[in-house]
Design a protein around this motif. Structure first.
Motif, PDB file in Angstrom:
ATOM      1  N   ASP A  32       0.841  -1.185   0.000  1.00 36.20           N
ATOM      2  CA  ASP A  32       0.000   0.000   0.000  1.00 36.20           C
ATOM      3  C   ASP A  32       0.881   1.241   0.000  1.00 36.20           C
ATOM      4  O   ASP A  32       1.948   1.256   0.618  1.00 36.20           O
ATOM      5  N   CYS A  33       0.437   2.288  -0.674  1.00 39.34           N
ATOM      6  CA  CYS A  33       1.221   3.525  -0.744  1.00 39.34           C
ATOM      7  C   CYS A  33       1.319   4.204   0.619  1.00 39.34           C
ATOM      8  O   CYS A  33       2.337   4.798   0.952  1.00 39.34           O
ATOM      9  N   VAL A  34       0.272   4.114   1.408  1.00 35.86           N
ATOM     10  CA  VAL A  34       0.257   4.781   2.706  1.00 35.86           C
ATOM     11  C   VAL A  34       1.331   4.212   3.620  1.00 35.86           C
ATOM     12  O   VAL A  34       1.908   4.930   4.447  1.00 35.86           O
ATOM     13  N   SER A  35       1.656   2.932   3.466  1.00 34.00           N
ATOM     14  CA  SER A  35       2.683   2.324   4.318  1.00 34.00           C
ATOM     15  C   SER A  35       4.074   2.884   4.031  1.00 34.00           C
ATOM     16  O   SER A  35       4.974   2.749   4.850  1.00 34.00           O
ATOM     17  N   LYS A  36       4.236   3.554   2.888  1.00 33.51           N
ATOM     18  CA  LYS A  36       5.535   4.128   2.536  1.00 33.51           C
ATOM     19  C   LYS A  36       5.650   5.589   2.963  1.00 33.51           C
ATOM     20  O   LYS A  36       6.623   6.244   2.625  1.00 33.51           O
ATOM     21  N   SER A  37       4.669   6.108   3.667  1.00 33.11           N
ATOM     22  CA  SER A  37       4.738   7.487   4.152  1.00 33.11           C
ATOM     23  C   SER A  37       5.877   7.624   5.151  1.00 33.11           C
ATOM     24  O   SER A  37       6.243   6.675   5.837  1.00 33.11           O
ATOM     25  N   ASN A  38       6.414   8.818   5.227  1.00 33.54           N
ATOM     26  CA  ASN A  38       7.528   9.165   6.111  1.00 33.54           C
ATOM     27  C   ASN A  38       8.788   8.336   5.826  1.00 33.54           C
ATOM     28  O   ASN A  38       9.606   8.134   6.702  1.00 33.54           O
ATOM     29  N   THR A  39       8.915   7.827   4.597  1.00 35.35           N
ATOM     30  CA  THR A  39      10.159   7.149   4.206  1.00 35.35           C
ATOM     31  C   THR A  39      10.939   8.108   3.318  1.00 35.35           C
ATOM     32  O   THR A  39      11.438   9.101   3.807  1.00 35.35           O
ATOM     33  N   SER A  40      11.018   7.817   2.043  1.00 35.49           N
ATOM     34  CA  SER A  40      11.678   8.730   1.103  1.00 35.49           C
ATOM     35  C   SER A  40      10.870   8.779  -0.189  1.00 35.49           C
ATOM     36  O   SER A  40      10.061   7.887  -0.469  1.00 35.49           O
ATOM     37  N   CYS A  53       3.929  13.555  -1.655  1.00 42.33           N
ATOM     38  CA  CYS A  53       3.695  14.954  -1.331  1.00 42.33           C
ATOM     39  C   CYS A  53       4.884  15.435  -0.509  1.00 42.33           C
ATOM     40  O   CYS A  53       5.096  14.985   0.620  1.00 42.33           O
ATOM     41  N   LYS A  54       5.656  16.328  -1.073  1.00 41.37           N
ATOM     42  CA  LYS A  54       6.899  16.775  -0.453  1.00 41.37           C
ATOM     43  C   LYS A  54       6.652  17.615   0.798  1.00 41.37           C
ATOM     44  O   LYS A  54       7.424  17.559   1.751  1.00 41.37           O
ATOM     45  N   SER A  55       5.580  18.376   0.817  1.00 43.63           N
ATOM     46  CA  SER A  55       5.345  19.289   1.946  1.00 43.63           C
ATOM     47  C   SER A  55       5.094  18.547   3.254  1.00 43.63           C
ATOM     48  O   SER A  55       5.575  18.955   4.304  1.00 43.63           O
ATOM     49  N   ASN A  56       4.351  17.437   3.224  1.00 42.39           N
ATOM     50  CA  ASN A  56       4.072  16.710   4.463  1.00 42.39           C
ATOM     51  C   ASN A  56       4.712  15.320   4.494  1.00 42.39           C
ATOM     52  O   ASN A  56       4.380  14.513   5.357  1.00 42.39           O
ATOM     53  N   GLN A  57       5.596  15.022   3.533  1.00 45.12           N
ATOM     54  CA  GLN A  57       6.333  13.752   3.479  1.00 45.12           C
ATOM     55  C   GLN A  57       5.392  12.545   3.498  1.00 45.12           C
ATOM     56  O   GLN A  57       5.663  11.552   4.158  1.00 45.12           O
ATOM     57  N   GLN A  58       4.291  12.644   2.768  1.00 48.27           N
ATOM     58  CA  GLN A  58       3.302  11.576   2.732  1.00 48.27           C
ATOM     59  C   GLN A  58       3.306  10.894   1.367  1.00 48.27           C
ATOM     60  O   GLN A  58       3.443  11.545   0.336  1.00 48.27           O
ATOM     61  N   CYS A  59       3.115   9.594   1.394  1.00 45.72           N
ATOM     62  CA  CYS A  59       2.970   8.804   0.172  1.00 45.72           C
ATOM     63  C   CYS A  59       1.508   8.370   0.115  1.00 45.72           C
ATOM     64  O   CYS A  59       1.012   7.719   1.039  1.00 45.72           O
ATOM     65  N   PRO A  77       2.593  22.060  -6.973  1.00 49.58           N
ATOM     66  CA  PRO A  77       4.045  22.278  -6.929  1.00 49.58           C
ATOM     67  C   PRO A  77       4.777  21.361  -5.950  1.00 49.58           C
ATOM     68  O   PRO A  77       5.977  21.156  -6.076  1.00 49.58           O
ATOM     69  N   GLU A  78       4.045  20.799  -4.978  1.00 46.90           N
ATOM     70  CA  GLU A  78       4.663  19.922  -3.985  1.00 46.90           C
ATOM     71  C   GLU A  78       4.520  18.438  -4.342  1.00 46.90           C
ATOM     72  O   GLU A  78       5.131  17.587  -3.711  1.00 46.90           O
ATOM     73  N   ALA A  79       3.687  18.115  -5.308  1.00 46.13           N
ATOM     74  CA  ALA A  79       3.433  16.722  -5.675  1.00 46.13           C
ATOM     75  C   ALA A  79       4.553  16.200  -6.567  1.00 46.13           C
ATOM     76  O   ALA A  79       5.056  16.895  -7.445  1.00 46.13           O
ATOM     77  N   ARG A  80       4.935  14.956  -6.309  1.00 48.17           N
ATOM     78  CA  ARG A  80       5.944  14.273  -7.117  1.00 48.17           C
ATOM     79  C   ARG A  80       5.331  12.966  -7.583  1.00 48.17           C
ATOM     80  O   ARG A  80       4.728  12.222  -6.808  1.00 48.17           O
TER      81      ARG A  80
END
Length: 171
Positions: A32-40, A53-59, A77-80
């Protein structure tokens, strides 16, 4: 134009998906993408269905139904997506400009190809010019024959061109 901009993320999604699969990064369908939050960012974007999302380091899962991610999820602008060093807004603008340039180039090429004369057209033009020249020569011959006939008739009836009023002086 707005419809094209709305469909552009789908096209980009498939391009990035194939590019990442070819370059060795594979998507992990079970994770799941959410499990990769706060990683890189790199770790998150290994799965092409994820958006970083670069601003809140969320996947987060990419919102496929809305085409463009809503501002409440992550500002553009913050989305990758696909590549960590390119923000989503720049990606959309760049792809739109590239698509516009390609479309303009195709239209210009089509216009120039249609405008250019083909070798058959040049041969047809040369044939038409020869035919026009032949018609002109025949027309001049007919004019000369008509003048000769008219001159014969004038001399027969005494109407010569030298003095058109001579017959009136005899009275």
């Amino acid at each position: 134009m707005y419809g094209l901009v709305r469909r552009l993320p789908f096209v980009l999604f498939f391009l990035v998906y194939f590019w990442t699969n070819v370059s060795g990064q594979t998507s992990a369908p079970g994770k799941d993408c959410v499990s990769k939050s706060n990683t890189s960012c790199e770790e998150c974007l290994k799965n092409v269905t994820c958006l970083w999302c670069k601003s809140n380091q969320q996947c987060v899962d990419y919102p496929v139904r809305t085409v463009l991610p809503p501002k409440s999820l992550c500002p553009l602008p913050e989305a990758r997506w696909g590549l960590c060093w390119v923000n989503f807004q720049a990606l959309i603008i760049t792809m739109s400009v590239a698509a516009a340039i390609i479309i303009i180039a195709v239209v210009v090429c089509c216009f120039r190809c249609c405008k250019r004369k083909k070798p058959r057209d040049m041969r047809a033009d040369a044939t038409m010019e020869r035919q026009a020249e032949v018609r002109k020569v025949h027309q001049e011959e007919r004019r000369t024959e008509m003048r000769l006939r008219h001159d014969e008739i004038r001399t027969k009836y005494g109407l010569t061109k030298e003095n058109a009023y001579a017959r009136f002086e005899d009275n």
